[in-house]
Design a protein around this motif. Structure first.
Motif, short mmCIF file in Angstrom:
data_model
loop_
_atom_site.label_atom_id
_atom_site.label_comp_id
_atom_site.label_asym_id
_atom_site.label_seq_id
_atom_site.Cartn_x
_atom_site.Cartn_y
_atom_site.Cartn_z
N GLU A 106 -14.40 6.53 42.26
CA GLU A 106 -13.33 6.46 42.47
C GLU A 106 -12.25 6.79 42.58
N SER A 107 -12.03 7.37 41.20
CA SER A 107 -11.26 7.85 40.69
C SER A 107 -11.48 9.68 40.13
N VAL A 108 -12.45 10.28 40.14
CA VAL A 108 -12.35 11.60 40.32
C VAL A 108 -13.07 12.58 40.74
N LYS A 154 -17.45 7.92 50.07
CA LYS A 154 -16.14 9.34 49.52
C LYS A 154 -16.66 10.79 49.21
N SER A 209 -8.84 15.78 35.28
CA SER A 209 -9.10 16.85 36.49
C SER A 209 -7.97 17.06 36.92
N VAL A 266 -12.90 7.42 31.32
CA VAL A 266 -12.75 8.04 32.97
C VAL A 266 -11.36 7.91 33.24
N VAL A 267 -10.27 7.35 32.50
CA VAL A 267 -8.79 7.40 32.80
C VAL A 267 -8.39 8.34 32.20
N GLN A 327 -18.98 3.85 38.44
CA GLN A 327 -18.58 3.44 40.26
C GLN A 327 -16.76 3.95 40.01
N ALA A 328 -16.35 4.25 38.64
CA ALA A 328 -15.28 4.90 38.83
C ALA A 328 -14.68 6.20 38.86
N GLN A 349 -9.66 11.90 34.40
CA GLN A 349 -9.18 11.56 35.60
C GLN A 349 -7.68 12.61 35.71
N GLU A 402 -11.58 4.58 27.20
CA GLU A 402 -10.46 5.20 28.09
C GLU A 402 -10.80 6.47 28.68
N HIS A 425 -18.19 2.89 34.62
CA HIS A 425 -18.28 4.48 34.07
C HIS A 425 -18.75 5.40 35.50
#
Length: 1999
Positions: free
Chosen positions: A362-364, A413, A314, A307-308, A358-359, A311, A305, A356
C-alpha cells in the motif's frame, strides 16, 4: 560563583586572559614560566622553525605549514586584533597541523613546534579542543600532564574540568579513569566518538585498496559497536560499515553475520532504527545478497514500525535492495504458515507478516522490477503450496481466503506486473494439476472487479480485448471470464464487436472444442443491455450469428448442431423480431435431446432432418420478416443480402447464402406484404441475378451435370435432396457447382412463380408508356425486363440451357400468357433503347433488343391470320415499334425488324400493306444504310411540301393552322440523316431553299418557316451535304438573306447557323470576290502593274466599272461573320482574297467613295484571326500551308501610314505582331517605319486599349525578330541587335512625351520582350545618354538634383521589374562597356561600337554612346552617372529584396562573383587612369570616379550573405587578374577580422578556400613578380587569419599550409617579405596544430634556424627579423618537448640569456612545493648549463661572461627559494662539480662567480656554507699568483684573461664573506690559511700594470681591509699588518705603492685599534719616505697624513 559571574566568565574572550598581560611568567611547554618570559620572540620562532624542518625531514607533508604558521610574517601576527575570517582560517590551519602532529607528539621536534604555537598563537587558550585531541592518545605520559597544566580548566562548568585534578599529578590518568568519566560527560564522549568515526571513515575513504588485514582489524570494534547501547558509538559503527562495504566486496558469510547483528540489535537503540535499516540497505546494495538466510528477516519483522520506516526511507533513497531481500521471505512465510501445524502464537506472528506485506504494497513504491518479482513469487509460492495441500480442500480454501486481499491489492497497484508474471508462467505451465492451480490463481486475481475502480478503462479494454483475439482457446476463455467481471467498466459496443469477432474466427468444423468458448460468448452477449437499446448493434449481431443457426449437420452431438441449438435457446431470439418464435420452432422439431420424437428423428434420414429444419427456419423467418414493422423491412433485407453475399469457403456460409435466398424468395411469394413489395422484389432479384451470373461465369466444364430438372422439381420451399447432396459434397471438400446452380435456378423458379403484378398495372392499355406508369408498375416492368434478359442470356449458354428455356416458358406462362400483353411487353423491349429518359431504371442492350426481335419474329410467325390482323391495327404498338427499329444504327436490329415486318406482309387488308410491300422491295438498302429509311420518308413528303410552300407564297391567308404545323413537321425531316437527299434530289434542294425565303409569319404563336428551315442547318446537317456545290449554294443563300433581311431574328439565326457549321475557306473566297474577278491581286507590285495596264488600254472597259458591281456591304457582313468563326477549314485560302480587299480599300477611288476604315479594321482583324489559327503559338508557318509571298506586309505598313484612325493602327500593329512570328524576315524589312510611327504617334496616347496594343505589338514583333537572328535573311538591313537597339532608342527618345504612369510598364514590357539578360543594359545606357545629352541641358541648375533623383528612382524601378540575373548581367555589361570607352574623347581610336554589335553600325542610331558626337565632359558625365547609378541600385531596397527572395542560390553566387570580378577589373582600369591623369585637369574627376567604384565594390560586398560571400571570394581568387585576386583576399581578411561568430557550415566553407590560398602562395609568374609577391603575402596573411580563427577546431586543412610555408622559407631565392609572411603563418599554424605539427619539425626547424643565421638580412629588414623571432617563439611555446634535437641551435641563434630570464621568472613565480618536486631536474639542468663556459672555452670571454651571468642569475633565483637543508646539498654538489675534472678548470671560474653571487644574496647566511671554500680559495690564490709559480693555470690561449677573472671572482667572494660575517666565521685557522695568499696578491702583477692596478684598487685592498675587520682573534692583526709591511720592501714600486694603499685601508677599518700596530709600521714607513720612486714616496706621505687623521695623533715626530 554567582550566575552573573558565570555568564561573564562564559562570554570572556581568550585575549582577555590575565596571563597574556603578565610578562613575568609566560605559558611554555619546554621552559619554566619565568625562564620563558626572558626569551625573545625570534628565539621562539627559531625553535619552532628548527622543529618544523626536522619534522619535514621525517614527513614531507609538514612543508605546507612552512608558509603559514611558520612563516616570517607570522612573527608579527597578533590574532587578538585580527578579523573573524583571519582567525577562522588560522584555527583551521592550527587544527590541521595538530592532527598531523599527533602521531609525532612525543618527539622533540613536535614539542618545539608546539612551543612556537603556544607562544605566538596561544593555542592553549584559543584551540583547547584541538590541542587535547592531539595529545589525548598520550594521556598516560607526563608530557600530557604538562599540556593540561597549560589549560585554564579550573571553572567547574568547563567541559574539560574533569581533567583539572591531573594538573597536580606527575602522570596522566589511566584509561579506566578517562572512560569512567565519559558516560557522565556525554559531550566529551561524543567528541571522542566523532573523532573515532571521522578518522576511520576518512581513512577507509582515502585508502586505495582495503585489504583483509584492515577488515580483520576493524571487525572486533564493529562488533563491539553493534552491541553497544551508546547511541553515538552505534551510529559511528554504522558509518564505518557503510564506508567499508562501499569500498570492498566481502564474503557472503560476513554479510550474513553483519546483517544478523544489525537486525538483532536494531531495537536496542530505538532512535537509530532508521539508520540501521539504511545501513542494511547499503550493505545489500553493495554486496552479493544471495543465501542470506531467514534469521535477519525474522528480527526485522519484529520491529513494529518497520513499514513506516521503509516508507520514509523510500522517499529519499532507493531501498530496492532491502525490499529484494524482505519481500520473497514475506511471501514465503505468509504462504507456508497454513500448510504446517502451528500454534496460536505463531498464527499471531503470521498476521504480523501479512500486515507487513499489505502495508508495503500500500505505502512503499516497488521499483526496479520488484513488482514483477513479488507477483512471480506470489504465483510460484501459490502453486508450490497448492501442490502440497490440493488434496485438502479446507486448507486450499483457507489459503485462497488469506491471500485473496493481497492478490487484489497487488493487482490494483501493479496490474502490469501481475500480467507479466502470468504470461511468463503460462509458457512453462504444462502439467495439468499445475494448470488447474494456475487457473485458480487467475480466478483469484480476476474475482475482484469491484476493487478495480481506479483502473484505466483503456487499459482494461486493451488487456481483455487483446486476449479475446488470441488463437488459444484457454486464453480466450479466461478473457471471457474477465469480461464478465469488467463488463460494466468497458464500452459495450466494443464488447459486442469483440464477441462477434470470435465467431468469425472460430471454426467448429476444424476444432469442436471452440463450442464451449462460443457458448460462453453467447451468454455474455445476450446480457448486454445495449442490444436492447441500440437496434443497429442488435441487427449486426443477429446477421453475424444467423449462419450459426443454420443446420448443416444432422448429428445432434456435433458442435455445429449444438451451436445452433444454443443460439436458438438463447435470449437473442426473443430480442430480435426476425427470430421471434424460433426456439418454439426447434421444439416443434423436437430437436432437443429429451424430446418425445427423438427416436423418430434418429431413425429418419439426415437429408430430411436438415431439410425440415431449414424449411422451418425459412418459413418462420419469412413470416417474421413480412409481418414485422414495414419501416424496418428494407434495411433487414439489405442486411440479409449482405450476409448472403459474403464470400467464404465454409460450408455454413454457403448453405446460409442459399437459406437466405430461399427466405427472401419466400417473402416475395407472400401475398400479405403490401408496402415495399416491389422494392424487396427488386433487391431479391438483383441478388439472384448476381449469384446466377457469377455461377454461370465460373461454371467448370468438366463437372458432371445433374439429373435434375427445374420443371419436374417439387413445389417446396427447399429442395431437400439437392440441399443434402450439396452439403454432403461440401463437407467432403468436393466442388458442388452444379448443385449450387440448380438450387439458385430453383429459387429463380420460385421467384417467378411468386412474383405478383401490381393491381394498378394497365394490361388493357394499347401502349405501355413507362412515363405514365406508377412506381409499382415501373418496378414490375423492370423485373420482367430483368427476368427476360437473364433467361434469354442463360438459354444461349451450353450448360443449363434446358433449365433456362423451361424457366422462360414459365415466365411467359405466368406473367405474359396473353398474346396482346406479350407483344406489348416486346414492344417495350424493342423500342426502350430509343427513349430519352430511363424511367424503368434498366438498360436494354443491342444484343437483348435483337434477341427480343427474333423472339418476336418467331412468335409472329406462329400467330394466326386473325391475330396478325389485330396486330396490324393502328391501335396495336407492334408495327410502329418495328418501323422505329428500321432507323437503328445496328444493322442486325434493322434486319431482325424487317423479318418481323415481312412476317406480317400477307395481310392485304391492312392499312400498312403498301408500306410493308415497299419496305420489302428496299430490304437490302435499309439493311445496309441506316439513313435510307429517313431519306425515303422525306422523298415521299416532297410533293406535299411543294404544295404547301406554293400556297404559303401565293395565298398565305388561306393556309390552315394544321397545314402550317404539317409544313413545320416536314421541314423537321431535313436533318443529318436526310441531308444526302439534297445532293441526289434537286427538287428537295430547291424546296429547302424556297423554305429559307418563307419569311412571313402566318400565325403569331408559330415562328416563320424561314426560322425553322434555318434551324435545320446544323453542323451535322451541313457536313452530311457531301456535294461542295450544294454547300456553296446554301452559303450564298444565307449571305444573301443576311444582306437583304430586315428581321433581326433572321439575322441572329443566320449568324448562329454560320457560327455552328464547318465551312471551307475556298467557299468564303468565292463569296468575297466579285463575280467577274478571276484572280486576286496578292501584292502591291501586282496592283501597280494592273493600274499601268489599265492606263495603257483605256478602251478596254471591262475592269473599269468593277467597283460598281462590287457590294462592300455584303463583304462587310461576311467579314463580320468571319470575325468569330472557329470552324473554318483551310483558312489560309482566305489570305490572298483579304489582301486583295485591303488593296482595294487603299485605292484613292475607294477611299473617296466612302469611309473604308471600318472595312480595313475588319479585314485586318480577319487576317489576325487566320494567323492565330495557323500558328497558335506564334511560330513559323511551313510554305506548303501558306506561302509568305501571299502575305503582303507592305500593304499593312501602308495601311498604318495612310490611316488616321488609332483603331486601324491598333489592328494593323496587332496583325504585324502575329505576322512577325510567322514571317519574321518580311516584317524585319519594314520594322523601323512601324516603330518610328509608334514612337511618333501611338506612344503619346493615354488609353488602356492603346497601351494593350503597344504591349501586344512589342510582344509579337520583337520576339520574332530575335528568333530570326540566325535565319537566312535575303536583304538584311543590319544585325538584329542593331535593329533592337534602334527600337529601344525610339522608345527612349519618345519617353519624355509618354504619360508618366505608362513609362514604366511600356519600357519593362519592351525589355522583357527583347530579353532582359541581353538588352536591359542597352536601355540603361541609352537612358544615361539621354540624361547626359538632353535632360541636363533642358533642366535648370536648381532642379538638376531633383530631376536626377527622380530619374534614378525611375531607372531603379525599371531594373527591379526584372529578375536578379538580368540586373546582374546588365551591370556587368555596363561595366564592360565603360571599360571599352576611351579615357578621353581625343583617345578614341574610332566610332565606338555597341557592346554586342558584330558589325560596325552605319549610323548613330545603332550605337549607344557616340563619342564623336558628344563632348569630353559628356563622356565623363556619362561614366560617372553609370557608376553612381549602379552603386545606388545595389543598395536600393527593392534590389536587396529581390536578392533575398532569390531561391537559385548557386546561380546567384556565380553572378555575384562575376560582378565582383568585373567591378575589381574596372577599379583596376580607373586606378590606372587616376595615375595617368595626375597632372591633368581631369585628375579630380578620376579620383572621384575611383571613390565611386570603391563604393560600388562595398555595396556588392555588403549584398553577399556569408554563405554566398565565401564561395564568391573563392571564385575571385582564381581570377586571371592579380589585382582582382588581391582585392578578393583583402575582402576575405576584412570579413574574417570583423566577424566573431560563425556558423559551422560557414566555417567549413571558409576552410574550402585554404587550397586556393595555398595555390596563390605557391604561384610565381616572372612577368608579374612584384604583383605576385604582394598577392602571396596577402594569401599567407589570409591563411594565418583562418588558422587563428578556425584551426583549433579544424586542424586538418592547415597541415598543407604548414608544408607550403616550410617550402617557402627553405627556398634560398625567395623574396624576404614573402618569407616574413610565411614565418608569421608558420608561427600561427604551429601554435594551432600543436601535435600535428610534430612530423614537420625535421624540415621546419633547420629552415627556421637557417633563417636566423643570416644576421645581415635580419638586421636590414626589421619586419623579417620580428617574423623569424615570432616563429621561433611560437614553435618553442607550442612544442617545447620536441625541440631537443634543435635546442642547442635554438639557444645559439636566439641567445641563451633571454631564455634563462624566462626560466628565472618562472622559478620566481613557482610555488615552493612545486619547486621542491622539480629540484632534482633543475639541479641537473643547471649542472649541465653551467658548462657553457667550459664548452665555449675559446670564445670571447666577454660574450661568454654575459651568457653565464644570465645562467647564474637564474640559478640564484632558485637558491633564494630553497631552505638551508635543500640548498646545502646543491651548493656542495656545485662545489664538487667544479673540482671533479682537473682538465676543466674553466668550471672554477664559473663556480667562483656563483659563490660570489650567492654570497651577495645570502649575505651573513653564506658563512654557514662557506667553511669548505677557505682552503680551495687559498690554493686558487696561490695557483694564479705569477710571483709564486710560472705555470699557466688555464691551458687555453687566453690564460691570463681567465686567471684575472678568476682572481676577481675569488677576491669579490671573499670580500662579501668577510663583509657580512657576524658569526665569527674567520677562526684562527681560517685566518692563517687565507692571510698569506691574500697578502701575496699585492705582488701578483698578472695581466699587466693596468690590470694589476685595477685589481688591487677595486678588489684586493677592499678584501684585505674587510679581512682584518672580520678576524675573530685580535692577535692576528699584527701578523697581517706585518705581512703587508713586508710588501713595502718589494722590488717593484707598483707593489710597494699597492702595499701602502692596503695599509691605509686596513688602518681605516681598524681605526683607533691600529695604534697597537703603529710602532711596527713606523720603520717601514720611514724607509718609504726616502723611496727611490717618487709616486711611492708621495703615497707614503699621504698615508702618514691619513693615519694621523684616523688615529687622532701627530706622527711626524716619529720620522
Amino acid at each position: 560563583m554567582t550566575s552573573l559571574a558565570e555568564q561573564l566568565k562564559r562570554l570572556a574572550l581568550p585575549q582577555t586572559d590575565p596571563s597574556l598581560l603578565d610578562r613575568s611568567e609566560v605559558a611554555s611547554l619546554l621552559f619554566a614560566g619565568k625562564e620563558a618570559a626572558t626569551i625573545d620572540r625570534d628565539t621562539f620562532f627559531a625553535i619552532g622553525c628548527t622543529g618544523l624542518e626536522e619534522l619535514m625531514a621525517i614527513d614531507p607533508s609538514f612543508e605546507q605549514f612552512q608558509s603559514s604558521l611558520f612563516s616570517s610574517t607570522s612573527k608579527g601576527l597578533e590574532r587578538s586584533v585580527q578579523t573573524k575570517a583571519v582567525n577562522q582560517q588560522l584555527n583551521k590551519n592550527i587544527s590541521l597541523f595538530l592532527i598531523h602532529l599527533s602521531p609525532y607528539f612525543m618527539l622533540k621536534p613536535a614539542q618545539k613546534c608546539l612551543e612556537w604555537l603556544i607562544h605566538r598563537f596561544h593555542i592553549h587558550l584559543y584551540n583547547e579542543d584541538s590541542l587535547i585531541g592531539c595529545v589525548l592518545p598520550y594521556h598516560e605520559t607526563n608530557l600530557f600532564v604538562r599540556v593540561i597544566q597549560l589549560l585554564n580548566i579550573k571553572s567547574p562548568t568547563h567541559k574539560w574540568h574533569w581533567m583539572d585534578p591531573i594538573r597536580a599529578c606527575e602522570y596522566g590518568p589511566p584509561v579506566h579513569v578517562v572512560f569512567s568519566e565519559c558516560p557522565a560527560n556525554s559531550a566529551q564522549l561524543r567528541v571522542l566518538l566523532v573523532f573515532y568515526a571521522s578518522t576511520i571513515v576518512s581513512a577507509l575513504g582515502a585508502a586505495e585498496k582495503i585489504t583483509d588485514t584492515i577488515v580483520s582489524m576493524l571487525l572486533p570494534y564493529i562488533q563491539k559497536g553493534l552491541k553497544s547501547s551508546i547511541q553515538d558509538y552505534r551510529a559511528a559503527t554504522y558509518m564505518i560499515i557503510c564506508q567499508m562495504t562501499v569500498k570492498v566486496t566481502v564474503e557472503t558469510s560476513l554479510v550474513h553475520s553483519l546483517m544478523l547483528q544489525i537486525s538483532k540489535t536494531l531495537s536496542k537503540v530505538p532512535s537509530l532504527v532508521r539508520d540501521g535499516l539504511a545501513c542494511l540497505n547499503l550493505l545489500l546494495q553493495t554486496q552479493k545478497g544471495d543465501k542470506l538466510g531467514k534469521k535477519p528477516f525474522n528480527y526485522l519483522c519484529k520491529i513494529p514500525e518497520l513499514v513506516v520506516l521503509l516508507q520514509g526511507l523510500s522517499a529519499g533513497y532507493d531501498i530496492s535492495p532491502l525490499l529484494h531481500y524482505l519481500l520473497p521471505h514475506l511471501v514465503h512465510t505468509v504462504m507456508k504458515s497454513d500448510t504446517e501445524e502451528q500454534e496460536e502464537s505463531e498464527e499471531t506472528e503470521n498476521d504480523i507478516y501479512i500486515r507487513h506485506l499489505q502495508a508495503i504494497l500500500e505505502s512503499v513504491p516497488l521499483e526496479k522490477d520488484l513488482d514483477c518479482l513479488l507477483a512471480s513469487k506470489f504465483l510460484e509460492e501459490f502453486i508450490s503450496c497448492g501442490t502440497e495441500v490440493e488434496s485438502n480442500p479446507t486448507k486450499m480454501a483457507a489459503l485462497n481466503q488469506k491471500i485473496l486481499p493481497l492478490i487484489r491489492l497487488l493487482e490494483r497497484k501493479y496490474p502490469k506486473a501481475l500480467d507479466s508474471a502470468l504470461e511468463k508462467r503460462l509458457e512453462d505451465c504444462t502439467d495439468e494439476a499445475e494448470q488447474n492451480l494456475f487457473h485458480q490463481f487467475i480466478s483469484l486475481s480476476l474475482s475482484c472487479g469491484k476493487y478495480k475502480e481506479g483502473f484505466d478503462q483503456a487499459f482494461i479494454e486493451e488487456a481483455i480485448f487483446g486476449r479475446l483475439k488470441d488463437d488459444n482457446r484457454d486464453v480466450v476463455m479466461c478473457a471471457l471470464s474477465s469480461l464478465e467481471i469488467f463488463r460494466k467498466q468497458v464500452n459495450p459496443e466494443v464488447i459486442v464487436s469483440s464477441l462477434l469477432n470470435i465467431f468469425q474466427r472460430a471454426d467448429l468444423s476444424m476444432d469442436g472444442k471452440w463450442y464451449k468458448v462460443l457458448e460462453r460468448a453467447i451468454k455474455i452477449l445476450v446480457k448486454e443491455e445495449i442490444l436492447k437499446e441500440k437496434k443497429e448493434l442488435l441487427d449486426e449481431a443477429v446477421m453475424q450469428l444467423l449462419p450459426f443457426m443454420v443446420i448443416t449437420n444432422a448429428n445432434s452431438k456435433s458442435p455445429d448442431c449444438k451451436m445452433a441449438v444454443c443460439l436458438s435457446e438463447s435470449d437473442l431470439c426473443s430480442l430480435h423480431p426476425l427470430l421471434k418464435g424460433w426456439p418454439e420452432g426447434y421444439l416443434i422439431l423436437d430437436f432437443s435431446p429429451g424430446a418425445a420424437l427423438q427416436e423418430a428423428i434418429k431413425s429418419s434420414k439426415s437429408a430430411e432432418l436438415i431439410g425440415v429444419a431449414n424449411e422451418k427456419m425459412i418459413l418462420l423467418l419469412s413470416k417474421n420478416l413480412t409481418s414485422g414493422d414495414p419501416s424496418l423491412l428494407l434495411q433487414m433485407v439489405d442486411d440479409l443480402i449482405l450476409v448472403a453475399e459474403t464470400e467464404s469457403d465454409s460450408v455454413r456460409q454457403k448453405v446460409t447464402a442459399h437459406i437466405i435466398g430461399s427466405l427472401l424468395v419466400q417473402c416475395c411469394c407472400n401475398t400479405q406484404m403490401k408496402e415495399n413489395y416491389f422494392s424487396v422484389a427488386i433487391r431479391v432479384f438483383c441478388f439472384l441475378d448476381k449469384k446466377i451470373k457469377n455461377l454461370r461465369a465460373c461454371d467448370p466444364a468438366e463437372e458432371t451435370p445433374l439429373n435434375w430438372s427445374v420443371e419436374t422439381a417439387e413445389e417446396t420451399v427447399v429442395p431437400k435432396d439437392l440441399l443434402s447432396a450439396y452439403i454432403e459434397k461440401l463437407n467432403s471438400e468436393e466442388t458442388a457447382h452444379a448443385e449450387e446452380s440448380a438450387m439458385f435456378l430453383f429459387l429463380l423458379k420460385n421467384f417467378i412463380n411468386g412474383l405478383k403484378p401490381p393491381l394498378s398495372f394497365p394490361k388493357e392499355e394499347t401502349w405501355w408508356n413507362p412515363e405514365s406508369l406508377n412506381q409499382d408498375s415501373q418496378d414490375f416492368l423492370h423485373l420482367l425486363l430483368g427476368l427476360f434478359d437473364l433467361l434469354v442470356s442463360g438459354a444461349s449458354e451450353e450448360s443449363n440451357a434446358v433449365q433456362y428455356r423451361a424457366l422462360m416458358n414459365l415466365l411467359l406462362k405466368v406473367h405474359l400468357k396473353d398474346s396482346d400483353v406479350l407483344f406489348k411487353f416486346l414492344s417495350i423491349l424493342w423500342t426502350y433503347s430509343y427513349n430519352l429518359s430511363n424511367h424503368l431504371n434498366y438498360e436494354v442492350s443491342a444484343m437483348l433488343q435483337t434477341q427480343a426481335l427474333y423472339i418476336g419474329y418467331a412468335l409472329l410467325e406462329s400467330q394466326t391470320s386473325q391475330k396478325k390482323k389485330q396486330l396490324l391495327l393502328p391501335s396495336s404498338p407492334v408495327v410502329i415499334s418495328l418501323l422505329i427499329n428500321l432507323g437503328s444504327p445496328v444493322s442486325e436490329v434493322r434486319r431482325a425488324a424487317l423479318n418481323c415486318l415481312h412476317s406480317l406482309r400477307g395481310i392485304k387488308e391492312s392499312l400498312f400493306h403498301p408500306v410493308l410491300q415497299h419496305l420489302e422491295q428496299k430490304t437490302e438498302e435499309i439493311v445496309s444504310d441506316p439513313t435510307y429509311i429517313t431519306q425515303m420518308i422525306l422523298s415521299h413528303l416532297l410533293p406535299a411540301l411543294d404544295q404547301l410552300l406554293e400556297k404559303v407564297f401565293k395565298k398565305p391567308e388561306a393556309v390552315l393552322k394544321d397545314e402550317v404545323i404539317l409544313l413545320h413537321l416536314i421541314l423537321g425531316k431535313f436533318n443529318e440523316y436526310s441531308a444526302p437527299l439534297l445532293c441526289k434530289n434537286e427538287q428537295s434542294l430547291d424546296l429547302f431553299i424556297k423554305s429559307l425565303h418563307a419569311a412571313k409569319k402566318i400565325y403569331e404563336e408559330i415562328p416563320p418557316f424561314q426560322i425553322t428551315a434555318l434551324g435545320q442547318i446544323t453542323k451535322p446537317f451541313f457536313a452530311a451535304v457531301s456535294d461542295g456545290m450544294v454547300q456553296q449554294k446554301l452559303l450564298k443563300v444565307l449571305f444573301d438573306l443576311l444582306l437583304n433581311c430586315k428581321n433581326p431574328l433572321c439575322a441572329q439565326t443566320i449568324s448562329s447557323v454560320f457560327k455552328g457549321i464547318t465551312v471551307c475557306a475556298e467557299q468564303i473566297v468565292k463569296e468575297l470576290e466579285p463575280p467577274e474577278k478571276t484572280k486576286s491581286l496578292a501584292t502591291v507590285q501586282q496592283t501597280r502593274r494592273q493600274k499601268m495596264q489599265q492606263q495603257r488600254k483605256p478602251q478596254d472597259g471591262d475592269l473599269a466599272p468593277e467597283t460598281s458591281h462590287f457590294s462592300w456591304q455584303r463583304v462587310m457582313l461576311i467579314l463580320e461573320l468571319l470575325q468569330h468563326k472557329k470552324k473554318l477549314r483551310r483558312p489560309q485560302a482566305l489570305v490572298p482574297a483579304l489582301f486583295n480587299l485591303l488593296s482595294r480599300c487603299l485605292k484613292p477611288m475607294a477611299s473617296e467613295e466612302e469611309n473604308m476604315e471600318y472595312t480595313k479594321q475588319l479585314i485586318l482583324s480577319c487576317l489576325l484571326s487566320i494567323c492565330q489559327k495557323l500558328s497558335s503559338n506564334g511560330s513559323k508557318v511551313p510554305a506548303d500551308i501558306l506561302d509568305k509571298e501571299k502575305f503582303n506586309v507592305e500593304l499593312i505598313v501602308q495601311c498604318i501610314r495612310i490611316s488616321k484612325m488609332p483603331q486601324t493602327h491598333h489592328h494593323a500593329l496587332l496583325l504585324l505582331g502575329a505576322v512577325a512570328g510567322m514571317f519574321p524576315d518580311k516584317v524585319l524589312h519594314n520594322i523601323m517605319p512601324i516603330f518610328t510611327f509608334m514612337g511618333a504617334n501611338v506612344l503619346r496616347l493615354d488609353d488602356t486599349y492603346t497601351f494593350q496594343v503597344i504591349n501586344k505589338t512589342v510582344q509579337m514583333v520583337i520576339p520574332a525578330l530575335i528568333q530570326a537572328e540566325d535565319s537566312d535573311l535575303s536583304e538584311s538591313s543590319g544585325s538584329v541587335e542593331e535593329v533592337v537597339i534602334k527600337i529601344i532608342r525610339v522608345f527612349v527618345d519618345a519617353l519624355p512625351h509618354v504619360p508618366e504612369h505608362r513609362r514604366l510598364p511600356i519600357l519593362s514590357q519592351l525589355i522583357t520582350t527583347v530579353g532582359g539578360d541581353k538588352f536591359l543594359w542597352v536601355l540603361l545606357v541609352l537612358l544615361f545618354e539621354q540624361y547626359v545629352t538632353k535632360t541636363v541641358t533642358a533642366t535648370s541648375s536648381t532642379d538638376k538634383d531633383a530631376v536626377l533623383e527622380a530619374d534614378t528612382e525611375f531607372w531603379i524601378f525599371i531594373c527591379c521589374e526584372f529578375n536578379v540575373r538580368s540586373q546582374f548581367q546588365s551591370m556587368m555589361k555596363i561595366i564592360q562597356y565603360l571599360t571599352e570607352l576611351p579615357e578621353n574623347k581625343e583617345d578614341d581610336p574610332g566610332p565606338k561600337k555597341s557592346g554586342t554589335c558584330k558589325t560596325k553600325p552605319k549610323n548613330q542610331d545603332g550605337q549607344l554612346f557616340n563619342v564623336e558626337s558628344h563632348s569630353d565632359k559628356q563622356l565623363r558625365h556619362f561614366k560617372f552617372l553609370s557608376v553612381s547609378f549602379m552603386s545606388q541600385l545595389l543598395s536600393s531596397q527593392s534590389f536587396v529584396k529581390k536578392i533575398v527572395e532569390c531561391e537559385e542560390t548557386e546561380e546567384l553566387q556565380e553572378l555575384e562573383q562575376r560582378l565582383l570580378e568585373e567591378v575589381l577589373h574596372y577599379i583596376n582600369t580607373v586606378a590606372s587612369s587616376v595615375e595617368g591623369n595626375v597632372d591633368k585637369p581631369t585628375a579630380k574627376f578620376w579620383r572621384v570616379l575611383l571613390s565611386k567604384c570603391y563604393d560600388m565594390l562595398d555595396k556588392v560586398n555588403a549584398l553577399l550573405p556569408t554563405e554566398t560571400f565565401i564561395p564568391v571570394i573563392g571564385g575571385l581568387m582564381t581570377n586571371q587578374l592579380p589585382s582582382v585576386r588581391r582585392k578578393a583576399m583583402d575582402l576575405l581578411n576584412n570579413k574574417v577580422q570583423q566577424r566573431t561568430k560563425w556558423q559551422k557550415s560557414q566555417i567549413l566553407q571558409l576552410l574550402e578556400l585554404v587550397p586556393e590560398l595555398i595555390a596563390i602562395v605557391k604561384c610565381k609568374r616572372k612577368e608579374e613578380e612584384e604583383e605576385q609577391a604582394i598577392n602571396r603575402q596577402t594569401a599567407l596573411f589570409s591563411l594565418k587569419l583562418l588558422c587563428k580563427g578556425f584551426g583549433t577546431e579544424n586542424p586538418a586543412p592547415f597541415v598543407p599550409v604548414l608544408k607550403t610555408a616550410i617550402d617557402l622559407i627553405s627556398s634560398e631565392k625567395e623574396e624576404k617579405n614573402v618569407m616574413g609572411s610565411a614565418l608569421l603563418c608558420i608561427a600561427e599554424v604551429t601554435c594551432t596544430l600543436k601535435a600535428q605539427a610534430i612530423p614537420h619539425l625535421p624540415r621546419l626547424m633547420p629552415a627556421l634556424l637557417k633563417t636566423l643565421k643570416s644576421k645581415k638580412e635580419l638586421v636590414s629588414n626589421e619586419i623579417y627579423l620580428l617574423s623569424a623571432v615570432t616563429a621561433l617563439l611560437k614553435v618553442a611555446e607550442t612544442l617545447p618537448h620536441f625541440l631537443s634535437p634543435y635546442l642547442l641551435d635554438c639557444l645559439l641563434q636566439s641567445c641563451l640569456g633571454p631564455l634563462m630570464n624566462i626560466l628565472r621568472e618562472h622559478i620566481v613565480a613557482m610555488e615552493k612545493e612545486h619547486l621542491i618536486s622539480h629540484q632534482p631536474e633543475l639541479t641537473a639542468f643547471f649542472i649541465k648549463v653551467l658548462d657553457f663556459r667550459t664548452d665555449h672555452a675559446q670564445d670571447d670571454l666577454e660574450e661568454v661572461g654575459k651568457t653565464e651571468a644570465y645562467i647564474i642569475d637564474c640559478l640564484i633565483s632558485m637558491v633564494m627559494k630553497l631552505s638551508e637543508a635543500s640548498f646545502r646539498p646543491l651548493f656542495f654538489k656545485l662545489f664538487d662539480w667544479s673540482r671533479t675534472e682537473s682538465t676543466l678548470k674553466d668550471r672554477l671560474l664559473t663556480f667562483h662567480r656563483i659563490a660570489d653571487c650567492i654570497a651577495d644574496k645570502l649575505k651573513g647566511l653564506f658563512t654557514l656554507f662557506a667553511g669548505h671554500l677557505v682552503k680551495p680559495f687559498a690554493e686558487t690564490l696561490n695557483q694564479v699568483n705569477i710571483s709564486k709559480t710560472d705555470e699557466a693555470f688555464f691551458d687555453s690561449d687566453n690564460n691570463i684573461e681567465k686567471s684575472c677573472l678568476l682572481l676577481q671572482f675569488t677576491l669579490d667572494c671573499l670580500h662579501k664573506l668577510f663583509l657580512f660575517d657576524t658569526q665569527k666565521f674567520l677562526s684562527k685557522e681560517r685566518t692563517e690559511t687565507l692571510m698569506q695568499p691574500l697578502v701575496d696578491q699585492l705582488e701578483n702583477v698578472l695581466g699587466g700594470d693596468e690590470k694589476f692596478q685595477e685589481r688591487v684598487t677595486e678588489h684586493l685592498i677592499p678584501c684585505v681591509a674587510q679581512f682584518s675587520v672580520a678576524m675573530a682573534d685580535d692577535s692576528l692583526w699584527k701578523p697581517l699588518n706585518y705581512q703587508i709591511l713586508l710588501k713595502t720592501r718589494h722590488n717593484s714600486p707598483k707593489v710597494r705603492f699597492a702595499s701602502l694603499l692596503a695599509l691605509i685601508e686596513v688602518a681605516q677599518k681598524l681605526k683607533e685599534n691600529y695604534l697597537v700596530l703603529l710602532p711596527e709600521s713606523i720603520p717601514f714607513l720611514a724607509e718609504l719616505m726616502e723611496d727611490e720612486c717618487e709616486e711611492v714616496e708621495q703615497q707614503c706621505q699621504k698615508t702618514i697624513q691619513q693615519l694621523e687623521v684616523i688615529l687622532g695623533e701627530p706622527l711626524q715626530s716619529y720620522f
